[in-house]
Structure formats: structure tokens, C-alpha cells
Design a protein around this motif. Structure first.
Motif, PDB file in Angstrom:
ATOM      1  N   PHE A 235      -5.401   1.722  -4.620  1.00  0.00           N
ATOM      2  CA  PHE A 235      -5.030   0.927  -5.588  1.00  0.00           C
ATOM      3  C   PHE A 235      -3.858   1.394  -6.316  1.00  0.00           C
ATOM      4  N   GLY A 236      -3.011   0.129  -6.352  1.00  0.00           N
ATOM      5  CA  GLY A 236      -1.617  -0.006  -7.183  1.00  0.00           C
ATOM      6  C   GLY A 236      -0.706   0.877  -6.009  1.00  0.00           C
ATOM      7  N   ASN A 237      -0.959   1.028  -4.765  1.00  0.00           N
ATOM      8  CA  ASN A 237      -0.025   1.688  -4.143  1.00  0.00           C
ATOM      9  C   ASN A 237       0.076   1.247  -2.572  1.00  0.00           C
ATOM     10  N   GLY A 238      -0.294  -0.367  -2.341  1.00  0.00           N
ATOM     11  CA  GLY A 238      -0.335  -0.822  -1.290  1.00  0.00           C
ATOM     12  C   GLY A 238       1.072  -1.469  -0.996  1.00  0.00           C
ATOM     13  N   SER A 239       1.638  -1.256   0.398  1.00  0.00           N
ATOM     14  CA  SER A 239       2.834  -2.177   0.620  1.00  0.00           C
ATOM     15  C   SER A 239       2.711  -3.632   0.774  1.00  0.00           C
ATOM     16  N   ARG A 240       3.708  -4.362   0.645  1.00  0.00           N
ATOM     17  CA  ARG A 240       3.543  -5.791   0.611  1.00  0.00           C
ATOM     18  C   ARG A 240       3.032  -6.256   1.969  1.00  0.00           C
ATOM     19  N   PRO A 241       3.589  -5.839   3.067  1.00  0.00           N
ATOM     20  CA  PRO A 241       2.960  -6.183   4.328  1.00  0.00           C
ATOM     21  C   PRO A 241       1.279  -5.806   4.418  1.00  0.00           C
ATOM     22  N   GLN A 242       0.847  -4.780   3.752  1.00  0.00           N
ATOM     23  CA  GLN A 242      -0.425  -4.398   3.741  1.00  0.00           C
ATOM     24  C   GLN A 242      -1.273  -5.346   2.922  1.00  0.00           C
ATOM     25  N   LEU A 243      -0.936  -5.799   1.821  1.00  0.00           N
ATOM     26  CA  LEU A 243      -1.560  -6.864   1.016  1.00  0.00           C
ATOM     27  C   LEU A 243      -1.812  -8.187   1.582  1.00  0.00           C
ATOM     28  N   LEU A 244      -0.341  -8.385   2.178  1.00  0.00           N
ATOM     29  CA  LEU A 244      -0.402  -9.725   3.010  1.00  0.00           C
ATOM     30  C   LEU A 244      -1.572  -9.879   4.098  1.00  0.00           C
ATOM     31  N   ALA A 245      -1.466  -8.864   5.034  1.00  0.00           N
ATOM     32  CA  ALA A 245      -2.484  -8.605   5.918  1.00  0.00           C
ATOM     33  C   ALA A 245      -3.900  -8.365   5.455  1.00  0.00           C
ATOM     34  N   TYR A 246      -4.090  -7.512   4.388  1.00  0.00           N
ATOM     35  CA  TYR A 246      -5.373  -7.497   4.166  1.00  0.00           C
ATOM     36  C   TYR A 246      -5.893  -8.915   3.223  1.00  0.00           C
TER      37      TYR A 246
END
Length: 403
Positions: A235-246
């Protein structure tokens, strides 16, 4: 015998089943009821997307063949077959270390540019260019990777993994599941060596699609869900690549769930995809993959169409930001979205709008649209309102929509 396009869907299914497979045998192979197979062959009622996928897989063919847009065993033209042979040779020979004769491979920067061009070609549905660029990267990249060390080896590993992935995606799109899995195996090995969890997760999204196309819907969902857990941002701490992949993995899971007609699961997955997209704030591209608020909504339209929730699909499509997709949206993604919109418009009785949308697709991507199944589905539904207009649309876009 009439031409393949002149037959009904039911007659095509019966012809593909042949005398060596009973209706019960087809039902068992497809995991469907005997009653559904009997109704399908008698052209009683409309088949769901999930049922079409199951039947196509059981008959060792493609949905577009059942719908009459491609004749059996003639889905690829000479150019696609030649490109596929080149791609197959590169995937296997590069993995086996058979790159003799490459004395002066391209630089890492040049290989990275060729990888990007392979992905651009894939999203433009240009099989020949995908094969050309991917073959160059795989053969020359593996030759250089064999002697590389340190950061250069890591960069090459990432480039090669991404290129094997585009080879897998292209192969899967052409119905070559074994080649797709072979390319993906090499990609996963390289990604593991590089230690890039985002790349590994995106490879799993491709595997989910391979299972989806093979009608292995529970596996498609499970693969995407499992991979999402490895990159799920806190929560509130994901990298942009992580958000994209998720987010992209949640889309993969939602698509597969919608094909199973599992509304609850599909809604849950697409909700999580929207949440990841909102945290990203804008659409982005990474390793040949696009995701963000607009991409999530475009995918959600198709998911709601598969669930026959046409009102929600049209509500999303009518939002202001969906009128103009991001500039980097590929021609394939743009027109796949438009076909979903046209199908929803058709189901809602908006026949004139559906016809106009179908024309937009045909004029924007004339080669690509000939290999798609949805135009035939849309055409048959529009024909119930006006056969003459459907024939006119078919002539205009170069696709026979009805007999």
C-alpha cells in the motif's frame, strides 16, 4: 460443396468434427454438455465466447475458422508461413547455441533497438518484421551473451528475455502453441538469471494468454494470479514497474475469468487492475507492454462484453478519455477495443453505430481485420437488421461478413 464462408457455424462445427468424432466425444473433449454441442451444430442459439474457445481447442482449430473467416488449414498466407519458419529457426537455434558464423554481433544498444522494433512490429501486426528483428536479436544476442560479463551480460539477458517473449506472443497469435511455449521457456530462464521480478511476472502474463488461447481457462487464471502475488505492490509503496506488471496480470486473470463466465472473479480482478492503474496515474509502456488508466478501461470493455454486460461496456466506452486513446496505443490494441465496442453497440440495438465502428476498424487496419473473428460475429448480428448494409460494409472493408 459450398465455400467455407457460405456454411453456417453449425455446419462448420459438424464438418470439423467429421465422422471419426461423435457429438458426445466432442462434448467430452471440450468440457461442454452434449445438449450444447447438439444446439451448436443445429445453429440454435448463440455460443458464448468461452464455448467457442472450448470447441475450437477440442477441434484443433481457431475460433475464426468456426466463424467462417478462415478456411481450415489455410489460416496463414505464404508470407506468414515463411516468417514463422524463420522465427522458429531463430528460437530453437539460438537456445541450442547454434549461432556459428556470427563473428561480429551487433552492440547491446543496437540489439536493444532491434528488440523495440520487434515489439512495435508485433503491435502493428507485421509478422514479417517481427520475425526479422527478433531473429537478429536472438541469434546475435545469444552469440554476444555467451562471452559477456557483468552489467553487459545483465542488459543482454533482459533484451533477450523480452525478445523471446515477443516471439512467444507472435507464435501464439498464429496458433503455434508449442513454439510459443519453447520461446517462453528460454525467456524465463534468462529472466531468472537477470533477477528481474517484473520481467518474470510479465512473462507469466504471456503464459496466461497461451493457456487462454488453448482454452485452459482455470490455468490461465491461476498463472496470472500466482504471478501477481510476486509483484503485488504494498500500500502506497509500489514502484511504477510493479504497478504496471501487477495491473497487467490482473487484466489477464479478469479476461480468463470472463471467458469462464465467472462474473464475480472477473469483477474482482478488474477492480484491482483499475486500482493499480489509478496509482500509476497515466498510461506507460514497459518491455513491450502498455498499462494505465485508459488501457485498463479499454480492457474492461472487452471483459464486460464477454460477460454480456453490454451496458457497463458502453458506459466505460462513453467516458471522455476513451474517445482519444494514448498516442502510443498500438493499432492492434486500438482496433481490438473498437471491435469490442461494436459488439456491445450491436447487442444494445445500436446497429448504425456498430456498423460505423466496424467500418472504422476495417479502414484503419485492413490486413489485421481479415484475421479476426469478431467482425463475423458482429456482421451476422447486424444482418438481422439489414443484410444489404452488412454486405456493403463487408465490401468496403474487404471481409465477407455474411454469405
Amino acid at each position: 460443396m459450398s465455400s467455407w464462408a457460405d456454411l453456417t457455424n453449425g455446419k462448420r462445427i459438424k464438418h470439423l468434427r467429421g465422422s471419426g468424432l461423435t457429438q458426445q466425444g466432442l462434448a467430452d473433449a471440450a468440457g461442454l454438455s452434449l445438449a450444447l454441442v447438439q444446439k451448436a451444430e443445429q445453429d440454435r442459439g448463440e455460443l458464448s465466447v468461452g464455448s467457442l474457445l472450448e470447441l475450437a481447442h477440442a477441434l484443433n482449430t481457431d475460433v475464426s475458422v468456426i466463424l467462417g473467416q478462415q478456411a481450415p488449414r489455410r489460416g496463414m498466407d505464404r508470407g506468414d508461413r515463411a516468417a514463422l519458419r524463420q522465427l522458429s529457426d531463430a528460437v530453437h537455434e539460438s537456445a541450442l547455441g547454434e549461432w556459428e558464423g556470427i563473428d561480429d554481433p551487433s552492440t547491446v544498444e543496437e540489439l536493444g533497438e532491434a528488440r523495440d522494433r520487434a515489439w512495435d512490429s508485433y503491435w502493428a501486426s507485421d509478422t514479417a518484421r517481427v520475425s526479422s528483428y527478433a531473429s537478429k536479436v536472438l541469434m546475435e544476442g545469444q552469440a554476444r551473451y555467451a562471452s559477456a560479463t557483468g552489467s553487459e551480460r545483465e542488459r543482454l539477458g533482459s533484451i533477450l528475455a523480452s525478445t523471446y517473449r515477443v516471439a512467444a506472443s507472435c507464435s501464439n497469435g498464429l496458433g503455434q502453441r508449442d513454439l510459443a511455449l519453447s520461446a517462453l521457456t528460454s525467456a524465463k530462464h534468462l529472466a531468472g538469471n537477470v533477477g528481474d521480478p517484473v520481467m518474470t511476472a510479465l512473462l507469466e502474463s504471456t503464459l496466461s494468454w497461451i493457456h487462454l488461447r488453448g482454452a485452459k481457462l482455470p490455468r490461465a487464471v491461476a498463472v496470472a494470479e500466482r504471478a501477481a502475488l510476486t509483484v503485488e505492490p504494498s500500500f502506497g509503496n509500489g514502484s511504477r514497474p510493479q504497478l504496471l506488471a501487477y495491473g497487467r496480470l490482473m487484466i489477464s486473470a479478469a479476461v480468463a475469468a470472463s471467458r469462464r463466465e465467472d462474473r464475480s472473479a472477473a469483477d474482482d480482478y478488474i477492480s484491482q487492475a483499475h486500482a493499480a492503474a489509478a496509482r500509476l496515474g497515466r498510461d506507460e509502456k514497459l518491455y513491450g507492454t502498455s498499462f494505465g488508466p485508459t488501457a485498463a478501461k479499454a480492457e474492461a470493455v472487452g471483459i464486460h462484453v464477454a460477460l454480456k454486460d453490454y451496458g457497463r461496456a458502453l458506459e466505460l466506452a462513453g467516458q471522455p478519455e476513451m474517445k482519444k486513446l494514448p498516442k502510443f496505443t498500438s493499432k492492434v490494441a486500438r482496433n481490438r477495443y473498437r471491435l469490442d465496442v461494436a459488439l456491445a453497440q450491436c447487442a444494445a440495438g445500436l446497429h448504425d453505430q456498430a456498423g460505423d465502428t466496424l467500418i472504422e476498424v476495417g479502414l484503419d487496419a485492413p490486413e489485421w481485420v481479415r484475421h479476426q473473428a469478431l467482425p463475423g460475429v458482429i456482421g451476422k448480428r447486424l444482418a438481422k437488421a439489414s443484410t444489404s448494409r452488412v454486405r456493403n460494409i463487408g465490401e468496403l472493408i474487404g471481409v465477407p461478413l455474411i454469405a
